[in-house]
Design an enzyme around this catalytic site. Structure first.
Site, PDB file in Angstrom:
ATOM      1  N   ASP A 447       1.004  -1.076   0.009  1.00 57.79           N
ATOM      2  CA  ASP A 447       0.164   0.045   0.000  1.00 57.79           C
ATOM      3  C   ASP A 447       1.045   1.096  -0.020  1.00 57.79           C
ATOM      4  OD1 ASP A 447      -2.521  -1.343   0.172  1.00 57.79           O
ATOM      5  OD2 ASP A 447      -2.386  -1.383   2.301  1.00 57.79           O
ATOM      6  N   ASP A 696      -5.743  -3.952   4.364  1.00 57.04           N
ATOM      7  CA  ASP A 696      -6.307  -3.469   5.679  1.00 57.04           C
ATOM      8  C   ASP A 696      -7.960  -3.829   5.662  1.00 57.04           C
ATOM      9  OD1 ASP A 696      -7.082  -1.571   3.846  1.00 57.04           O
ATOM     10  OD2 ASP A 696      -6.283   0.046   4.899  1.00 57.04           O
ATOM     11  N   ASP A 700     -10.031  -6.960   1.360  1.00 55.98           N
ATOM     12  CA  ASP A 700      -8.601  -7.364   1.170  1.00 55.98           C
ATOM     13  C   ASP A 700      -8.404  -8.682   1.463  1.00 55.98           C
ATOM     14  OD1 ASP A 700      -7.822  -5.094  -0.142  1.00 55.98           O
ATOM     15  OD2 ASP A 700      -7.397  -4.038   1.888  1.00 55.98           O
TER      16      ASP A 700
END
Length: 1008
Positions: A447, A696, A700
């Site tokens: 990310d 998160d 996901d």
């Protein structure tokens, strides 16, 4: 552009924000909205600069609790839970709680015993079952058979020592794994969610895990829903509770437990079938982490707010319907968990154990064939021979030395100690075998927000439209922000705190404003609006996406052009831009300017990425931000700028090999959704890469589970944590790189131990079988069991050894391990044969004064085998004190055995006969012992040189190494072509039903 992802920023930061404190926040209670706002701007201090307070520490400690330490036989955090007969169904009478009283403390305990804690966790470990598991497995079954054989032969010393070895291994392994689990459990308190409930007539804030079915829960804007909750009424209208009870009695509420059902169109059900939506919506819930729809969903009386979703607007009473495990998210997480997978590590251990079992059976057969020619008896020795010279004793000895009983325990202990160390570094390992996967990872998909960047927005110098005042613009931006100071999203927080730099803007905010209506950000209007009043005038203040704000205003073309150019410039430079405008007394909208926000990279990120690349782990950035921001961030971090929009991956017309090549070459993807993450992982794995993925959100979870090592980053949802292999409590990429280095060190310890242990098995198998066949001699079974015991005692300390981290991703390379181990085993056997052969010399060979064949062989074998671990561990780091001390301790014990002739047995003549001088009591003189030490040291030096030379051979270094970028265009293109086909059902011209393959209809792209 970037602000279109405003809701993503809120969602990413909401969980992290829950655990952060604000200095003097209690001082704001009782103040009116704008007085509290002024005080907040003045008093706010960054909580990251402060240590964890006492309450947080207490919460962390509490997370490790669940039952008394002595209740090791109990499973789960709730000792009296009934998972079999009562899987979580809650009787309707438990859901009739009064909102003013709640449930009593006594009833809370009763319900918790029945339903357990309100948390998503893997099944709690039953420590008795865990302890017994250390006596299970092919290798351990062989040792248990050996113990029974020793008992049958009446060798009680052997029986006792074998049982001692089994108990030692089980105790050490159990203790180390339990200790690591306790560290992990205590640290999980750092990510505990809070909730407000009504109990015993009083509102109280508790940990969300303490909620039980039937609890009255208070949900408010900015909070996370702590369980599946049926909404009762608005917090400010408790009198509506009677209406709720009436509608519930009439069964007017929808009992659907699937949030996707709320997305069905109006045509899916008739008006009469549709559940009642009583009055206006009570709250608006952000269900994007579950359903993927980014627009907040209005929730009415009697509807369900789902566990882990966020409340975007409103404040309400609700009743908890079930525990987290039985919630929608909990059931989804359990499906993702799926069946227990033994994993790659278990398969490796089983293959090694099976190969060693086959080898030992071969050597037992060879020894028995030799025994048949020498006419040995099955269980009783012939007169004049040593007690161990029988076929059963030969089998017993070879079973003991041929099967590494410590292998499962030492590897488990090494993993457990490594997991405890990683936990101290704020990385919770939820599955020990994930460490092995992390050590071999060669691609990291990360990310951006909060991992590569600091997730701390700051406002640069704003752009002010011509003729407008910057102080008025900042005041309007503050007015168009949420004033719920307990749970501000990052953009609103930085907007309010920036007012400190504009004293005149603060003066404007203190002029007696009153808020009439606040509408939070949504991705349709792409703006936040506030209707407020001051001095008899009505103002509508707005901030949001530049394009959306520009469409509101009626400014001239030149102002609009400058505004658009500035917004484009901000985007090119990697800034998020927010337009600001206002409307006075329903007049024309006035465009004020742009706020430029930037989430700077972490100070250590660029260096960490370089380190990751040096470790052979390139970083691919996956972000929901616009592509311009993604590229700018890549430039600042020295990442490549081959960043593509996610639409190029899905709808870009690419397929098969071309699509795989794009994913492999790309440095990152922008504007990604969870399904894109899953696709990226899958394609990389198809090319042979071991992939780590960070995530998160609830959605996901599939990609985290799909990845070889799923990593739930700081502030992730509980569902993501449940699906992940490793959960990080600290932000940033440096923690991930540290974990990779540590995992490789742990892997190196295991690999060196396995090489060592295989070599030991082969050493004694070759020497003893050849000795049995050639001279009808063996090392006594009593001494052999102590050799095995000393080897296990010494090498348990391998778990604490200093190890180096390889510069490239590691893998087992079993063919290389076997080649090197066999060579080392042969060298050890030759070394033992040399010392045995000297005893046939007329001068007594190695014996200086007097000695014993059994004790001399025992000491030489013990020393050379113990010291072999210093060879296989490599010379890049110094051995740890624990390893040196453990090996020195068993060397001293072996030396005492030799000097005092312990368990040497009676003397007997071999064929050919020895010429050395032996003592009947088995004692060995000190000078001879010193010579054996020197000889053993020389053997170890020779073996170390051979080991070094073997590792310099390039083909041997690559033996067994897998191709990490394999390419099969034919298969990839075939799969891509098949994915474009669908099975259609229809009737031909004769009316016969047929199924035919047809091209799948092109999916329309609804994105604007």
């Amino acid at each position: 552009m970037a602000p279109a992802h405003h809701d993503d920023v809120e969602r990413n930061a909401s969980t992290a924000g829950r655990s952060k404190s604000i200095v003097s926040l209690t001082a704001l209670d009782g103040l009116d909205e704008y007085s509290a706002l002024q005080r907040y701007i003045l008093l706010y201090r960054d909580p990251k600069a402060h240590h964890v307070d006492g309450a947080s520490q207490a919460n962390a400690e509490d997370a490790g609790k669940g039952k008394h330490w002595w209740q090791f036989w109990r499973s789960g955090s709730s000792p009296k839970a009934i998972p079999g007969s009562d899987p979580g169904a809650v009787p309707e009478e438990m859901l009739d709680t009064d909102i003013s009283q709640g449930i009593s403390s006594t009833e809370v305990e009763n319900r918790r015993r029945r339903y357990g804690w309100n948390e998503l966790t893997t099944e709690k470990t039953n420590w008795l079952k865990q302890f017994l598991s250390y006596f299970q497995g092919p290798i351990l079954y062989v040792m248990e058979i050996a113990a029974l054989l020793a008992a049958g032969l009446g060798d009680w010393i052997d029986f006792g020592v074998i049982c001692g070895i089994l108990m030692l291994n089980a105790t050490v392994g159990w203790y180390q794994e339990k200790q690591a689990a306790d560290v992990v459990a205590s640290l999980k308190g750092d990510i505990a969610m809070k909730a407000t409930v009504v109990r015993d007539g009083v509102e109280d804030q508790i940990l969300a895990r303490e909620i039980v079915p039937g609890d009255i829960v208070v949900i408010e804007e900015g909070s996370t829903v702590p369980a599946d909750v049926r909404l009762i009424c608005n917090y400010d209208s408790p009198e509506d509770f009677e209406t709720y009870l009436k509608l519930k009695e009439e069964d007017k509420f929808d009992d659907s437990s699937d949030p996707d059902d709320e997305k069905k169109g109006e045509d899916d059900m008739g008006e009469e079938e549709r559940p009642i939506s009583q009055g206006h919506s009570i709250i608006a819930a952000d269900q994007s982490a579950i359903t993927g729809e980014s627009l907040a969903v209005d929730k009415y009386m009697g509807e369900v707010a789902y566990y882990t979703t966020g409340c975007k607007r409103g404040k309400a009473y609700g009743i908890a319907l079930c525990s987290a495990r039985n919630s929608f998210v909990g059931r989804t997480a359990s499906l993702v968990q799926g069946a227990k997978d033994q994993g790659h590590f278990k398969a490796i251990m089983n293959s090694i154990g099976t190969a060693l079992l086959v080898l030992v059976m071969f050597f037992i057969l060879a020894a028995w064939i030799g025994g048949f020619f020498r006419h040995l008896r099955i269980a009783l020795p012939r007169e004049g021979t040593e007690g161990s010279v029988t076929l059963f004793h030969y089998a017993l000895i070879l079973l003991i030395i041929g099967v590494p009983v410590g292998l499962p325990v030492v590897t488990t202990t090494t993993l457990a100690v490594g997991a405890a160390y990683l936990a101290e570094q704020k990385a919770i390992v939820q599955k020990l075998t994930a460490i092995e996967s992390l050590a071999g990872v060669d691609v990291l998909c990360s990310d951006k927000t909060g991992t590569l960047t600091a997730n701390q927005l700051s406002i640069r110098e704003p752009y002010v439209a011509e003729g407008q005042d910057v102080n008025w613009m900042m005041a309007v931006a503050a007015l168009a922000s949420s004033h719920n100071l307990k749970s501000l999203d990052p953009i609103d927080k930085v907007t309010l705190l920036t007012i400190r730099r504009y004293p005149k803007a603060r003066e404007i905010l203190g002029q007696g404003w009153k808020t009439e209506k606040f509408t939070p950000f949504d991705p349709v209007s792409k703006r936040i609006t506030t209707v407020c009043h001051m001095g008899g005038d009505k103002y509508v203040c707005a901030k949001g996406a530049p394009k959306a704000i520009l469409q509101l205003s009626n400014c001239d073309e030149e102002t609009a052009r400058l505004f658009r150019e500035k917004a484009a410039d901000f985007a090119r430079r990697g800034f998020r831009s927010l337009g600001v405008a206002y409307q006075k007394n329903d007049g024309d909208w006035v465009l004020l300017g742009l706020l430029s926000m930037f989430d700077p990279p972490r100070e250590d990120t660029a260096q960490t990425i370089v380190e990751a690349q040096q470790l052979g782990v390139p970083v691919k950035m996956l972000t929901g931000d616009a592509i311009a921001i993604a590229k700018e961030t890549c430039k600042m971090l020295a990442l490549g700028t081959k960043v593509y929009n996610s639409t190029k991956l899905i709808h870009g017309g690419l397929s098969g090999t071309t699509q795989h090549d794009l994913v492999e070459r790309a440095d990152g993807f922008a504007e990604v959704f969870p399904e894109h993450k899953y696709q990226v992982v899958e394609m990389l794995q198809q090319r042979g890469h071991l992939t780590a993925m960070t995530g998160d959100g609830v959605n996901d979870a599939p990609s985290l589970k799909k990845a070889d090592c799923g990593i739930a980053v700081e502030g992730s949802s509980e569902a993501a944590q449940a699906a992940a292999d490793i959960v990080f409590l600290a932000p940033g990429l440096s923690t991930i790189v540290l974990a990779i280095k540590t995992a490789r060190q742990i892997f190196q310890r295991m690999k060196s131990y396995i090489q060592y242990r295989i070599a030991l098995c082969i050493h004694l198998e070759i020497y003893l079988v050849t000795s049995m066949i050639i001279i009808n001699e063996t090392i006594r079974a009593d001494l052999v069991v102590f050799i095995a015991l000393f080897a296990d005692l010494a090498t348990v300390a391998v778990a604490y050894d200093n190890a180096h981290s390889e510069e490239r991703p590691v893998e087992w390379q079993l063919p290389k391990i076997w080649v090197i181990s066999v060579i080392l085993g042969i060298l050890l056997a030759l070394g033992t044969w040399v010392i045995r052969a000297t005893l046939f010399l007329p001068n007594g060979g190695i014996i200086q004064n007097f000695g014993s064949v059994q004790e001399i062989l025992f000491l030489e074998v013990a020393l050379t085998e113990n010291w072999l671990i210093f060879v296989t561990r490599g010379g890049k780091t110094w051995p740890s004190f624990q390893l040196v001390a453990a090996i020195f301790g068993v060397d001293v014990m072996a030396t005492l055995f030799c000097i005092f002739g312990w368990l040497s047995g009676s003397e007997y003549q071999t064929n050919p006969a020895d010429h050395a001088r032996f003592r009947a009591d088995g004692w060995v003189d000190v000078v001879t012992v010193v010579v054996i030490w020197c000889y053993s040291f020389g053997v170890t030096i020779v073996i170390a040189i051979v080991y070094y030379l073997l590792n310099q051979i390039s083909w041997l270094n690559d033996l067994g190494r897998k191709d990490r970028s394999r390419k099969d265009p034919a298969i990839e293109n075939m799969i891509a072509a098949l994915s474009k086909l669908s099975l259609e059902h229809g009737k031909d011209k004769h009316g016969v039903e047929r199924y035919v393959l047809a091209a799948r209809a092109a999916e329309e792209d609804d994105d604007e």
